[in-house]
Design a protein around this motif. Sequence first.
Motif, PDB file in Angstrom:
ATOM      1  N   VAL A 194      -8.246  20.276  44.137  1.00 58.91           N
ATOM      2  CA  VAL A 194      -7.174  19.306  44.370  1.00 58.91           C
ATOM      3  C   VAL A 194      -7.430  18.096  43.471  1.00 58.91           C
ATOM      4  CG1 VAL A 194      -6.054  17.793  46.050  1.00 58.91           C
ATOM      5  CG2 VAL A 194      -6.860  20.068  46.746  1.00 58.91           C
ATOM      6  N   THR A 195      -6.414  17.717  42.705  1.00 60.54           N
ATOM      7  CA  THR A 195      -6.537  16.581  41.788  1.00 60.54           C
ATOM      8  C   THR A 195      -5.742  15.394  42.319  1.00 60.54           C
ATOM      9  OG1 THR A 195      -6.780  18.058  39.885  1.00 60.54           O
ATOM     10  CG2 THR A 195      -6.160  15.770  39.428  1.00 60.54           C
ATOM     11  N   TYR A 196      -6.433  14.292  42.489  1.00 56.02           N
ATOM     12  CA  TYR A 196      -5.812  13.032  42.910  1.00 56.02           C
ATOM     13  C   TYR A 196      -5.697  12.136  41.670  1.00 56.02           C
ATOM     14  CZ  TYR A 196      -7.629  14.641  47.448  1.00 56.02           C
ATOM     15  OH  TYR A 196      -7.940  15.381  48.561  1.00 56.02           O
ATOM     16  N   THR A 197      -4.542  11.525  41.474  1.00 51.88           N
ATOM     17  CA  THR A 197      -4.343  10.633  40.329  1.00 51.88           C
ATOM     18  C   THR A 197      -3.899   9.263  40.818  1.00 51.88           C
ATOM     19  OG1 THR A 197      -3.766  12.456  38.851  1.00 51.88           O
ATOM     20  CG2 THR A 197      -3.101  10.246  38.167  1.00 51.88           C
ATOM     21  N   ALA A 198      -4.684   8.261  40.454  1.00 51.85           N
ATOM     22  CA  ALA A 198      -4.358   6.869  40.779  1.00 51.85           C
ATOM     23  C   ALA A 198      -3.731   6.219  39.549  1.00 51.85           C
ATOM     24  CB  ALA A 198      -5.607   6.103  41.185  1.00 51.85           C
ATOM     25  N   THR A 199      -2.592   5.569  39.745  1.00 55.47           N
ATOM     26  CA  THR A 199      -1.965   4.789  38.680  1.00 55.47           C
ATOM     27  C   THR A 199      -2.114   3.311  39.020  1.00 55.47           C
ATOM     28  OG1 THR A 199      -0.362   6.537  38.188  1.00 55.47           O
ATOM     29  CG2 THR A 199       0.151   4.326  37.393  1.00 55.47           C
ATOM     30  N   PHE A 200      -2.867   2.614  38.185  1.00 55.59           N
ATOM     31  CA  PHE A 200      -3.102   1.188  38.378  1.00 55.59           C
ATOM     32  C   PHE A 200      -1.994   0.411  37.659  1.00 55.59           C
ATOM     33  CE2 PHE A 200      -7.083   3.382  38.722  1.00 55.59           C
ATOM     34  CZ  PHE A 200      -7.783   2.735  39.723  1.00 55.59           C
ATOM     35  N   HIS A 201      -1.337  -0.465  38.375  1.00 51.93           N
ATOM     36  CA  HIS A 201      -0.279  -1.296  37.800  1.00 51.93           C
ATOM     37  C   HIS A 201      -0.850  -2.692  37.557  1.00 51.93           C
ATOM     38  CE1 HIS A 201       2.860   1.742  38.670  1.00 51.93           C
ATOM     39  NE2 HIS A 201       2.061   2.030  39.682  1.00 51.93           N
ATOM     40  N   ILE A 202      -0.737  -3.134  36.306  1.00 49.17           N
ATOM     41  CA  ILE A 202      -1.387  -4.375  35.869  1.00 49.17           C
ATOM     42  C   ILE A 202      -0.323  -5.403  35.509  1.00 49.17           C
ATOM     43  CG2 ILE A 202      -2.934  -5.351  34.119  1.00 49.17           C
ATOM     44  CD1 ILE A 202      -3.459  -1.888  34.161  1.00 49.17           C
ATOM     45  N   ALA A 203      -0.582  -6.659  35.853  1.00 45.64           N
ATOM     46  CA  ALA A 203       0.350  -7.734  35.521  1.00 45.64           C
ATOM     47  C   ALA A 203       0.619  -7.746  34.016  1.00 45.64           C
ATOM     48  CB  ALA A 203      -0.213  -9.080  35.966  1.00 45.64           C
ATOM     49  N   PRO A 204       1.893  -7.822  33.601  1.00 41.26           N
ATOM     50  CA  PRO A 204       2.203  -7.780  32.164  1.00 41.26           C
ATOM     51  C   PRO A 204       1.729  -9.022  31.426  1.00 41.26           C
ATOM     52  CG  PRO A 204       4.173  -8.255  33.448  1.00 41.26           C
ATOM     53  CD  PRO A 204       3.094  -7.930  34.432  1.00 41.26           C
ATOM     54  N   GLU A 205       1.596  -8.851  30.104  1.00 39.45           N
ATOM     55  CA  GLU A 205       1.258  -9.945  29.187  1.00 39.45           C
ATOM     56  C   GLU A 205      -0.107 -10.565  29.468  1.00 39.45           C
ATOM     57  OE1 GLU A 205       3.071 -10.212  26.645  1.00 39.45           O
ATOM     58  OE2 GLU A 205       4.840  -9.144  27.339  1.00 39.45           O
ATOM     59  N   SER A 206      -1.051  -9.732  29.912  1.00 42.55           N
ATOM     60  CA  SER A 206      -2.422 -10.220  30.076  1.00 42.55           C
ATOM     61  C   SER A 206      -3.257  -9.779  28.881  1.00 42.55           C
ATOM     62  CB  SER A 206      -3.046  -9.679  31.370  1.00 42.55           C
ATOM     63  OG  SER A 206      -3.503  -8.346  31.198  1.00 42.55           O
ATOM     64  N   MET A 207      -4.446 -10.343  28.761  1.00 42.42           N
ATOM     65  CA  MET A 207      -5.346  -9.959  27.680  1.00 42.42           C
ATOM     66  C   MET A 207      -6.181  -8.733  28.033  1.00 42.42           C
ATOM     67  SD  MET A 207      -4.763 -11.782  25.100  1.00 42.42           S
ATOM     68  CE  MET A 207      -6.170 -11.318  24.106  1.00 42.42           C
ATOM     69  N   GLY A 208      -5.942  -8.154  29.215  1.00 41.49           N
ATOM     70  CA  GLY A 208      -6.703  -6.980  29.621  1.00 41.49           C
ATOM     71  C   GLY A 208      -8.050  -7.356  30.213  1.00 41.49           C
ATOM     72  N   GLY A 209      -8.828  -6.327  30.533  1.00 35.35           N
ATOM     73  CA  GLY A 209     -10.131  -6.556  31.139  1.00 35.35           C
ATOM     74  C   GLY A 209     -10.666  -5.265  31.726  1.00 35.35           C
ATOM     75  N   VAL A 210     -11.544  -5.387  32.709  1.00 33.03           N
ATOM     76  CA  VAL A 210     -12.191  -4.233  33.330  1.00 33.03           C
ATOM     77  C   VAL A 210     -11.785  -4.161  34.799  1.00 33.03           C
ATOM     78  CG1 VAL A 210     -14.384  -3.143  33.924  1.00 33.03           C
ATOM     79  CG2 VAL A 210     -14.138  -4.345  31.742  1.00 33.03           C
ATOM     80  N   ILE A 211     -11.326  -2.982  35.219  1.00 35.94           N
ATOM     81  CA  ILE A 211     -11.036  -2.719  36.630  1.00 35.94           C
ATOM     82  C   ILE A 211     -12.240  -2.003  37.226  1.00 35.94           C
ATOM     83  CG2 ILE A 211      -9.536  -1.524  38.269  1.00 35.94           C
ATOM     84  CD1 ILE A 211      -7.306  -1.686  36.197  1.00 35.94           C
TER      85      ILE A 211
END
Length: 220
Positions: free
Chosen positions: A133-150
Amino acid sequence: MAVSPASIAGQSCGAELTVAYTATFHVVPDQGTHTVQFAYTINNGRSEQLASLQFLPGQATKTFSFSWHGSLPLDHTAPGLGGVLVTSPNQLISTPVKPAGLCTPAPFRVTSVTMSVNPGTIAGLHCGTNLTVTYTATFHIAPESMGGVIKFGYTVDNGRSGGDNTQTLIVGPGTTTQTYSFTWSGALPADHTFPEPGGVLVSSPNVVRSPLVGPSGQCS
């Protein structure tokens, strides 16, 4: 040339904005009627639009306004330099202008996590069948950010384990979604204890708990 607003410093990247450029044409007045032909640009000359102004007898100045409208991009490529190139009665290039400053990137944060599971049901499968069984999480990130580490942990047993937050995802600048998949594998038990709902718990840059999802139905 003049531009309004004069600065975009302090505005958030992604914000909608209209920038107005105003060119003031100066001529030597006389008793005749004259036409000034020119091109104008809002992207430092990479593209141009043609226009003209008519000067009546005795007129010494006249203005022409044009604009750029859009979302302030994270890469700071717009608004661009605006100006005019006079082609007639003589050639003249204005000094290009644009708003000073840079927009501010949005804070890096996870706004939500959605989950999906495959297969969506185990109805019709025989107990004892080996299954992944494969579970897939989609992380939704605030737009127009410089990114980072989750940082997050995941569970395949309805939340009884998986809170160790040992998983990481690196998110690039401007990215708004990122996915991560994990699995449960085993023989379908006759007591229907597996597969169980799975999900994730984000611990950084902020705390977000996903819904838990699992295949519907039961083996037979």
